[in-house]
Design a protein around this motif. Structure first.
Motif, short mmCIF file in Angstrom:
data_model
loop_
_atom_site.label_atom_id
_atom_site.label_comp_id
_atom_site.label_asym_id
_atom_site.label_seq_id
_atom_site.Cartn_x
_atom_site.Cartn_y
_atom_site.Cartn_z
N PRO A 5 0.88 -1.22 -0.06
CA PRO A 5 -0.31 -0.38 0.00
C PRO A 5 0.44 1.48 -0.16
N ILE A 6 0.45 1.87 -0.76
CA ILE A 6 0.90 3.61 -0.66
C ILE A 6 1.31 3.67 0.46
N ASN A 7 0.42 4.46 1.20
CA ASN A 7 1.34 3.99 2.94
C ASN A 7 2.15 4.07 3.48
N GLU A 8 2.39 3.01 2.99
CA GLU A 8 3.92 1.79 3.35
C GLU A 8 4.57 2.09 2.84
N ARG A 9 5.09 2.30 1.60
CA ARG A 9 6.29 2.61 0.79
C ARG A 9 6.94 3.58 1.87
N ALA A 10 7.95 4.14 1.29
CA ALA A 10 9.11 4.77 1.07
C ALA A 10 8.39 5.56 1.11
N ARG A 11 8.95 7.16 2.12
CA ARG A 11 8.11 8.24 2.59
C ARG A 11 9.16 9.26 2.62
N PRO A 12 8.48 10.32 1.51
CA PRO A 12 10.13 11.41 1.81
C PRO A 12 10.87 11.50 3.65
N ARG A 13 11.75 11.88 4.02
CA ARG A 13 12.16 12.16 5.34
C ARG A 13 11.16 12.30 6.52
N ARG A 14 10.90 11.94 7.17
CA ARG A 14 10.30 11.89 8.61
C ARG A 14 10.23 13.65 9.04
N ARG A 15 9.50 14.26 8.95
CA ARG A 15 8.53 15.54 9.07
C ARG A 15 9.10 16.22 11.00
N ASN A 16 9.62 17.27 11.14
CA ASN A 16 9.60 17.56 12.67
C ASN A 16 8.26 17.38 12.63
N ARG A 17 7.18 17.27 13.69
CA ARG A 17 6.00 16.85 14.74
C ARG A 17 5.65 18.23 14.99
N THR A 18 4.94 19.63 14.76
CA THR A 18 5.20 20.33 15.59
C THR A 18 4.02 20.23 16.56
N ARG A 19 4.09 21.22 17.03
CA ARG A 19 3.00 21.51 17.95
C ARG A 19 1.07 21.60 17.41
N GLN A 20 1.31 22.33 16.36
CA GLN A 20 0.08 22.67 15.51
C GLN A 20 -0.24 21.06 14.86
N ARG A 21 0.19 20.53 14.30
CA ARG A 21 0.55 19.38 13.33
C ARG A 21 -0.16 18.57 14.14
N GLN A 22 0.24 18.33 15.30
CA GLN A 22 0.23 17.30 16.37
C GLN A 22 -0.81 17.19 16.68
N ARG A 23 -1.66 19.02 16.78
CA ARG A 23 -2.91 18.32 17.48
C ARG A 23 -3.68 18.62 16.73
N LEU A 24 -3.72 19.15 15.52
CA LEU A 24 -4.51 18.68 14.11
C LEU A 24 -4.91 17.42 13.87
N LEU A 25 -3.22 16.56 13.92
CA LEU A 25 -3.39 15.20 14.08
C LEU A 25 -4.36 14.49 14.69
N GLU A 26 -4.39 14.70 16.40
CA GLU A 26 -4.96 14.08 17.13
C GLU A 26 -6.43 14.95 17.35
N ILE A 27 -6.94 15.93 16.84
CA ILE A 27 -8.45 16.45 16.81
C ILE A 27 -8.87 15.65 15.71
N LEU A 28 -8.22 15.49 14.23
CA LEU A 28 -8.83 14.86 13.48
C LEU A 28 -8.77 13.30 14.11
N ARG A 29 -8.19 12.33 14.32
CA ARG A 29 -8.00 10.99 14.59
C ARG A 29 -9.35 11.15 15.64
N SER A 30 -9.86 11.59 16.11
CA SER A 30 -10.71 12.19 17.66
C SER A 30 -11.68 11.94 17.12
N THR A 31 -12.69 12.34 15.77
CA THR A 31 -13.73 12.09 15.65
C THR A 31 -14.19 11.49 13.93
N ASP A 32 -15.25 10.79 13.83
CA ASP A 32 -16.00 10.46 12.30
C ASP A 32 -16.23 11.49 11.42
N CYS A 33 -16.00 12.75 11.97
CA CYS A 33 -16.92 13.79 10.89
C CYS A 33 -15.44 14.05 10.27
#
Length: 146
Positions: A7-35
């Motif tokens: 699957p595409i999401n398991e292929r080699a990705r570009p270098r891992r970007r730093n996880r900023t506080r804002q990026r982490q918060r966006l991810l948390e919000i999106l993972r906590s909802t089904d909307c």
């Protein structure tokens, strides 16, 4: 028999970007909802903790998360983009009237991948089908034909 495709999401990705506080918060919000919120609604949610955050920063972070396979961008019928924290294989039903998005857990039609390969020379790695029409609520608002 079809070859095993990574699957595409398991292929080699570009270098891992730093996880900023804002990026982490966006991810948390999106993972906590089904909307499937818009960038603007995510901006409002994240601004509670980060009042100096700009809408442009939210868009850039959403682009990074989507390109890294952490979230999905779901285009709507009105041209807007909604975001989905569920990256497991699934499909969507998008209402043409209210733009609500519902996740659908449906099996692909049997033999679809083989047919794509045989008839078009294509090898799908991931399939997402977006259905459009009227959701239950909008269908209930239609006049009753008598």
């Amino acid at each position: 028999m079809l070859p095993v495709v990574t699957p595409i999401n398991e292929r080699a990705r570009p270098r891992r970007r730093n996880r900023t506080r804002q990026r982490q918060r966006l991810l948390e919000i999106l993972r906590s909802t089904d909307c499937h919120p818009t960038a603007a609604s995510l901006y409002e949610a994240v601004r509670v903790d980060s009042p100096r955050l700009s809408l442009g920063t939210v868009y850039r972070n959403l682009d990074v998360l989507a390109s890294d396979g952490e979230i999905e961008a779901v285009p709507c019928t009105d041209g807007a983009v909604r975001y989905d924290g569920n990256v497991e294989p699934h499909h969507h039903f998008i209402c043409d009237r209210c733009d609500e998005i519902e996740d659908l857990e449906l099996s692909l039609p049997r033999g679809l991948a083989a047919r794509l390969r045989r008839e078009h020379g294509l090898t799908p790695c991931r399939v997402r089908i977006d259905f459009s029409g009227l959701c239950r609520e909008c269908t209930d608002l239609l006049p009753n034909p008598t």
